[in-house]
Design an enzyme around this catalytic site. Structure first.
Site, PDB file in Angstrom:
ATOM      1  CE  LYS A 208      -1.603   1.854   3.701  1.00  0.00           C
ATOM      2  NZ  LYS A 208      -2.071   2.281   5.028  1.00  0.00           N
TER       3      LYS A 208
ATOM      4  CE  LYS B 131      -3.519  -5.548  12.246  1.00  0.00           C
ATOM      5  NZ  LYS B 131      -2.357  -5.422  13.109  1.00  0.00           N
TER       6      LYS B 131
ATOM      7  CD  GLU C 107      -1.916   3.595  14.206  1.00  0.00           C
ATOM      8  OE1 GLU C 107      -0.831   3.012  14.140  1.00  0.00           O
ATOM      9  OE2 GLU C 107      -2.336   4.351  13.315  1.00  0.00           O
TER      10      GLU C 107
ATOM     11  CG  ASP D 197      -2.160   5.706   6.786  1.00  0.00           C
ATOM     12  OD1 ASP D 197      -1.436   5.050   6.004  1.00  0.00           O
ATOM     13  OD2 ASP D 197      -2.024   5.670   8.024  1.00  0.00           O
TER      14      ASP D 197
ATOM     15  CG  HIS E  95      -5.682  -0.878   7.369  1.00  0.00           C
ATOM     16  ND1 HIS E  95      -5.173  -1.754   6.439  1.00  0.00           N
ATOM     17  CD2 HIS E  95      -4.641  -0.101   7.744  1.00  0.00           C
ATOM     18  CE1 HIS E  95      -3.876  -1.501   6.266  1.00  0.00           C
ATOM     19  NE2 HIS E  95      -3.536  -0.496   7.043  1.00  0.00           N
TER      20      HIS E  95
HETATM   21  P1  NDP Z   1      11.863   2.788   2.940  1.00  0.00           P
HETATM   22  O1  NDP Z   1      12.045   4.163   2.401  1.00  0.00           O
HETATM   23  O2  NDP Z   1      12.257   2.497   4.327  1.00  0.00           O
HETATM   24  O3  NDP Z   1      12.667   1.769   2.005  1.00  0.00           O
HETATM   25  C1  NDP Z   1      12.653   1.858   0.608  1.00  0.00           C
HETATM   26  C2  NDP Z   1      13.428   0.694   0.033  1.00  0.00           C
HETATM   27  O4  NDP Z   1      13.370   0.754  -1.384  1.00  0.00           O
HETATM   28  C3  NDP Z   1      14.907   0.695   0.395  1.00  0.00           C
HETATM   29  O5  NDP Z   1      15.360  -0.636   0.428  1.00  0.00           O
HETATM   30  C4  NDP Z   1      15.549   1.411  -0.795  1.00  0.00           C
HETATM   31  O6  NDP Z   1      16.905   1.092  -0.877  1.00  0.00           O
HETATM   32  C5  NDP Z   1      14.704   0.830  -1.919  1.00  0.00           C
HETATM   33  N1  NDP Z   1      14.635   1.660  -3.112  1.00  0.00           N
HETATM   34  C6  NDP Z   1      14.304   2.973  -3.188  1.00  0.00           C
HETATM   35  N2  NDP Z   1      14.346   3.389  -4.472  1.00  0.00           N
HETATM   36  C7  NDP Z   1      14.714   2.323  -5.204  1.00  0.00           C
HETATM   37  C8  NDP Z   1      14.952   2.118  -6.586  1.00  0.00           C
HETATM   38  N3  NDP Z   1      14.804   3.104  -7.477  1.00  0.00           N
HETATM   39  N4  NDP Z   1      15.308   0.885  -7.003  1.00  0.00           N
HETATM   40  C9  NDP Z   1      15.461  -0.132  -6.120  1.00  0.00           C
HETATM   41  N5  NDP Z   1      15.257   0.013  -4.793  1.00  0.00           N
HETATM   42  C10 NDP Z   1      14.887   1.222  -4.353  1.00  0.00           C
HETATM   43  O7  NDP Z   1      10.337   2.413   2.664  1.00  0.00           O
HETATM   44  P2  NDP Z   1       9.410   1.416   3.504  1.00  0.00           P
HETATM   45  O8  NDP Z   1      10.119   0.136   3.702  1.00  0.00           O
HETATM   46  O9  NDP Z   1       8.893   2.126   4.684  1.00  0.00           O
HETATM   47  O10 NDP Z   1       8.163   1.232   2.526  1.00  0.00           O
HETATM   48  C11 NDP Z   1       8.205   0.371   1.423  1.00  0.00           C
HETATM   49  C12 NDP Z   1       6.805   0.234   0.853  1.00  0.00           C
HETATM   50  O11 NDP Z   1       5.964  -0.339   1.833  1.00  0.00           O
HETATM   51  C13 NDP Z   1       6.156   1.562   0.468  1.00  0.00           C
HETATM   52  O12 NDP Z   1       5.357   1.370  -0.665  1.00  0.00           O
HETATM   53  C14 NDP Z   1       5.279   1.890   1.670  1.00  0.00           C
HETATM   54  O13 NDP Z   1       4.178   2.700   1.301  1.00  0.00           O
HETATM   55  C15 NDP Z   1       4.828   0.491   2.068  1.00  0.00           C
HETATM   56  N6  NDP Z   1       4.439   0.398   3.487  1.00  0.00           N
HETATM   57  C16 NDP Z   1       5.361   0.615   4.472  1.00  0.00           C
HETATM   58  C17 NDP Z   1       4.980   0.515   5.804  1.00  0.00           C
HETATM   59  C18 NDP Z   1       5.984   0.714   6.894  1.00  0.00           C
HETATM   60  O14 NDP Z   1       5.579   0.555   8.065  1.00  0.00           O
HETATM   61  N7  NDP Z   1       7.234   1.027   6.612  1.00  0.00           N
HETATM   62  C19 NDP Z   1       3.577   0.204   6.206  1.00  0.00           C
HETATM   63  C20 NDP Z   1       2.712  -0.030   5.092  1.00  0.00           C
HETATM   64  C21 NDP Z   1       3.136   0.066   3.787  1.00  0.00           C
HETATM   65  P3  NDP Z   1      17.954   2.002  -1.718  1.00  0.00           P
HETATM   66  O15 NDP Z   1      17.767   3.410  -1.257  1.00  0.00           O
HETATM   67  O16 NDP Z   1      19.312   1.422  -1.425  1.00  0.00           O
HETATM   68  O17 NDP Z   1      17.602   1.823  -3.151  1.00  0.00           O
HETATM   69  C1  BG6 Z   2      -0.468   1.115   8.185  1.00  0.00           C
HETATM   70  C2  BG6 Z   2      -0.624   2.606   8.212  1.00  0.00           C
HETATM   71  O1  BG6 Z   2      -1.077   0.583   7.033  1.00  0.00           O
HETATM   72  O2  BG6 Z   2      -1.095   0.560   9.336  1.00  0.00           O
HETATM   73  C3  BG6 Z   2       0.003   3.173   9.469  1.00  0.00           C
HETATM   74  O3  BG6 Z   2       0.019   3.152   7.067  1.00  0.00           O
HETATM   75  C4  BG6 Z   2      -0.568   2.501  10.693  1.00  0.00           C
HETATM   76  O4  BG6 Z   2      -0.197   4.580   9.548  1.00  0.00           O
HETATM   77  C5  BG6 Z   2      -0.504   0.995  10.560  1.00  0.00           C
HETATM   78  O5  BG6 Z   2       0.201   2.917  11.823  1.00  0.00           O
HETATM   79  C6  BG6 Z   2      -1.259   0.307  11.694  1.00  0.00           C
HETATM   80  O6  BG6 Z   2      -1.042  -1.079  11.633  1.00  0.00           O
HETATM   81  P1  BG6 Z   2      -1.103  -1.984  12.940  1.00  0.00           P
HETATM   82  O7  BG6 Z   2      -0.938  -3.365  12.430  1.00  0.00           O
HETATM   83  O8  BG6 Z   2       0.006  -1.525  13.833  1.00  0.00           O
HETATM   84  O9  BG6 Z   2      -2.442  -1.721  13.560  1.00  0.00           O
END
Ligand code: NDP
Ligand code: BG6
Length: 485
Positions: A148, A182, A216, A235, A240
């Site tokens: 997402k 979940k 939260e 979000d 959800h």
């Molecule tokens: P981060 O910014 O922490 O990580 C991004 C990752 O993508 C890194 O590994 C980065 O490594 C890599 N990356 C970025 N650009 C490129 C590129 N052009 N080519 C290849 N790799 C790339 O993001 P998150 O892990 O937080 O989020 C990832 C996805 O998950 C998103 O779509 C986010 O919306 C979704 N998401 C995240 C949540 C969370 O709790 N973190 C919750 C729900 C959804 P590098 O810079 O070395 O390329």
């Molecule tokens: C994510 C939202 O999808 O769910 C966050 O982007 C939120 O903002 C999270 O905090 C909540 O997930 P959980 O599993 O901790 O209730």
């Protein structure tokens, strides 16, 4: 009780964004737990992908660190960890460019399930699908897992669906909504459809109203830039809370299988009335004694984005016409708690007369923490002195009921969902038309705020949200349930 584990087939799972926050906190530790439970076969491979140049050994160190940080000590075991790390590989690829793909292609094996987890920023989902296709890495059985947010509105969700559909069949696309993974969310279906007790009462004739709360206690924690463009509606509600509403309101699917379940959820989304502007309350948290204000965390002193939302939703179909669903979610609230409460109507006639302290039956399904169910029933207060009624809870903690002293081994949502991807089971993933229908309902609400220049109401951190959210219930002579641990 240790959960029964059926191993999946060996697989090659490519985690794009393999060094990111989500991969480190959820995906990799979750895979480790499935490995240590015996569900992920040792012949499987996890290939991390990101832009940073790293050796396989460097990446194994990243994975080991993630396990150290996010796997409970009692689940760790040195030998298992070493065996798990043997399954890990890494390739540097910029998914927006053309370098690195042939190295990735060379690593992929024939004869195992191929899965590609899109855990990069949402702006890269489309380019990533293009490149996977152009470099012929995803075979006709490959699965793609899309994180997402799936679009930012109906138009962008449609465009992304169209890109995916150009290269993959719908049965290859796994759109993640981790709430569906979940344990208790799935239990909702078990409670409704594996018991005769509730379903006959599960309609507007017997249900007064339903409350869905996802509260939260944390703020936007370093995700301010993304969150400020999204807000609680995009979000949390569009995905959800919408999914929870669907599982509560849907008709019984003819079978527990992907399209049967998703057809019924889609009908619910399509039956939702447009939300009235006086039936929605938006809030934004102020600074607290030790916590920054939302606007500070979001980095925009004038932000009009909501960190809290409460709304009254009407499902216009034969089953639910007249029963409102109240939804609320927010950050920096009093506690982290998610629950669904179904409040039943009063009996048609009281044989005990007026003035008895009668209370409605309420079925509460606790999603987190302390997963379980609680049913409030009325009994006679013990002792002589006539018939006095008293409410008592029939309380069941799933961990205690299923796990004895040690508690049940309940897998985290992500690990369960990844195993479903490998098994090829899409029941707990959103179909393209479902996501589009949810945006079609959400878009006009957001457009209305933008047109009116709607300002969210401030609320104190650690509270239950803004005052007007209480009024949303009070004017219907109802009350929100307390938000507490
Ligand atoms: P981060 O910014 O922490 O990580 C991004 C990752 O993508 C890194 O590994 C980065 O490594 C890599 N990356 C970025 N650009 C490129 C590129 N052009 N080519 C290849 N790799 C790339 O993001 P998150 O892990 O937080 O989020 C990832 C996805 O998950 C998103 O779509 C986010 O919306 C979704 N998401 C995240 C949540 C969370 O709790 N973190 C919750 C729900 C959804 P590098 O810079 O070395 O390329
Ligand atoms: C994510 C939202 O999808 O769910 C966050 O982007 C939120 O903002 C999270 O905090 C909540 O997930 P959980 O599993 O901790 O209730």
């Amino acid at each position: 009780m240790v959960a029964r584990v059926i191993p999946v087939d060996p697989f090659d799972l490519v985690v794009f964004g393999g060094t990111g926050d989500l991969a480190r906190r959820k995906i990799l530790p979750g895979l480790y737990r499935r490995f240590s439970a015996g569900q992920m076969p040792r012949e499987s491979r996890i290939i991390g992908v990101a832009r940073k140049a790293m050796t396989r050994e460097d990446y194994r160190a990243v994975v080991a660190e993630a396990i150290g940080e996010f796997v409970a000590p009692e689940r760790r075991d040195g030998e298992v960890e070493r065996a798990f790390l043997d399954c890990i590989d890494y390739v540097a690829v910029d998914v927006g460019g053309d370098a690195g793909w042939s190295e990735l292609s060379a690593l992929m094996r024939e004869g195992v399930v191929r899965a590609f987890y899109f855990s990069v920023g949402p702006g890269l989902f489309g380019p990533l699908a293009d490149r996977l296709h152009a470099h012929a890495i995803a075979d006709t059985d490959a699965r793609v897992v899309v994180e997402k947010p799936f679009g930012n509105d109906l138009a962008s969700a449609r465009a992304l669906n169209a890109t995916l559909a150009a290269y993959f069949r719908e049965d290859q696309v796994y759109r993640i909504d981790h709430y569906l993974g979940k344990e208790t969310v799935q239990n909702l279906m078990a409670v409704r459809f594996a018991n005769i007790l509730f379903e006959p009462l599960w309609n507007a004739q017997f249900v007064d109203h339903v409350q869905i709360t996802v509260a939260e206690s944390v703020g936007v924690n370093g995700r301010g830039e993304y969150y400020d463009r999204a807000g609680a509606m995009r979000d949390m509600v569009q995905n959800h809370l919408m999914q929870l509403l669907c599982l509560i309101a849907m008709e019984p699917p003819f079978r527990f299988e992907p399209d049967a379940v998703r057809d019924e959820k889609l009908k619910v989304i399509r039956a939702l009335d447009p939300v009235r502007s006086d039936e929605i309350v938006r809030g934004q948290y102020r600074a607290g004694a030790t916590t920054p204000a939302y606007r500070e965390e979001a980095g925009d002193p004038d932000s009009l984005t909501e960190s809290y939302i409460a709304l009254k939703v009407h499902v216009s179909n034969w089953r639910w016409k007249g029963t409102p669903f109240y939804l609320r979610t927010g950050k920096r609230l009093r506690a982290r708690t998610s629950e669904i409460a179904v409040t039943f109507k009063e009996p048609p006639h009281s044989i005990f007369g007026e003035g008895e302290s009668w209370k409605e039956n309420v079925l509460v399904i606790r999603l987190q923490p302390n997963e379980g169910m609680n049913l409030r029933v009325m009994i006679k207060e013990p002792g002589p002195g006539g018939m006095r009624l008293k409410e008592v809870p029939l309380d069941m903690s799933f961990a205690e009921a299923l796990g004895g002293e040690g508690g049940a081994d309940i897998p985290d949502a992500y690990e369960r969902l990844i195993m479903d991807v490998i098994r090829g089971n899409q029941t707990l993933f959103m179909r393209g038309d479902e996501v589009e229908a949810a945006w079609a309902w959400t878009d006009p609400v957001i457009a209305g705020w933008e047109e009116r220049g709607d300002r969210p109401q401030p609320y104190d951190p650690g509270s239950s949200g803004p005052e007007d959210a209480l009024m949303l219930m009070h004017r219907d002579a109802r009350r929100w349930r307390e938000i507490r641990d």
